[in-house]
Scaffold this motif. Sequence first.
Motif, short mmCIF file in Angstrom:
data_model
loop_
_atom_site.label_atom_id
_atom_site.label_comp_id
_atom_site.label_asym_id
_atom_site.label_seq_id
_atom_site.Cartn_x
_atom_site.Cartn_y
_atom_site.Cartn_z
N GLN A 103 60.33 -33.83 -16.62
CA GLN A 103 59.12 -33.63 -16.51
C GLN A 103 59.32 -32.74 -15.95
OE1 GLN A 103 57.98 -36.81 -13.75
NE2 GLN A 103 55.69 -36.53 -14.14
N THR A 104 59.70 -31.86 -15.05
CA THR A 104 59.80 -30.55 -14.81
C THR A 104 60.13 -29.15 -15.53
OG1 THR A 104 61.84 -30.80 -13.33
CG2 THR A 104 60.32 -31.40 -12.51
N VAL A 121 63.04 -26.99 -14.46
CA VAL A 121 63.07 -26.45 -13.18
C VAL A 121 63.81 -27.67 -12.10
CG1 VAL A 121 62.17 -25.01 -11.44
CG2 VAL A 121 61.25 -24.95 -14.24
N LYS A 122 64.60 -27.47 -11.14
CA LYS A 122 64.35 -28.41 -10.05
C LYS A 122 63.35 -28.91 -9.19
CE LYS A 122 68.64 -27.72 -8.18
NZ LYS A 122 70.27 -27.90 -7.77
N PRO A 123 62.82 -29.82 -9.29
CA PRO A 123 61.73 -30.68 -8.62
C PRO A 123 61.28 -30.30 -6.57
CG PRO A 123 62.79 -32.19 -8.94
CD PRO A 123 64.11 -31.31 -9.19
N ILE A 124 60.83 -29.44 -6.57
CA ILE A 124 60.33 -29.17 -5.24
C ILE A 124 59.93 -30.33 -4.42
CG2 ILE A 124 58.27 -28.11 -5.50
CD1 ILE A 124 59.42 -26.42 -2.92
#
Length: 165
Positions: A3-4, A7-10
């Motif tokens: 879903q991201t 990229v690591k979710p924030i």
Amino acid sequence: MAQTAGVKPIAIAGRVASERERCLGMTDAERAWRKQWLKDQVLASNEPVHVEEYWKERTNPIRRFYRKPLDVLFNKLTPMLGVQRAADYRYITGKLGLAAVGVLAIHYYFKYSGNDWTKKGGWRVTRTKPMVLPGQPGFPYKSQRTKDSDFADRGYSNSLIFDSK
């Protein structure tokens, strides 16, 4: 794809997402930010909005084609069932339909395309010798194949070639 997109979710809730962190103490700025964040989580009465053109752009035409019959049926049933129940029934009906088609396809394959003496390919289905223990009826087990030619028969001896008409 994730879903991201890799990229690591924030975490937008920040430090105050945890109740334990909030109990340690919050500044006035953090309190104001949390109050606004909680207000932002409330959806409007018309949300979520279904935009037909957006859905069409995101879905494959083939997918829209095979989903159409159940969509039409359950769109007519939605006023009677309710939105969530109609969506659940539509999902279950679709999955059961696919399972039924799969079962019928497997049945058809083994009925008409199985491996026998007339074909080179196909899955060969064999039966193992039944387990017969001492004291049980049928012990010792005797095979129904009496001649050596019976072991690689694959239905040849039952063919129409041997009819005496």
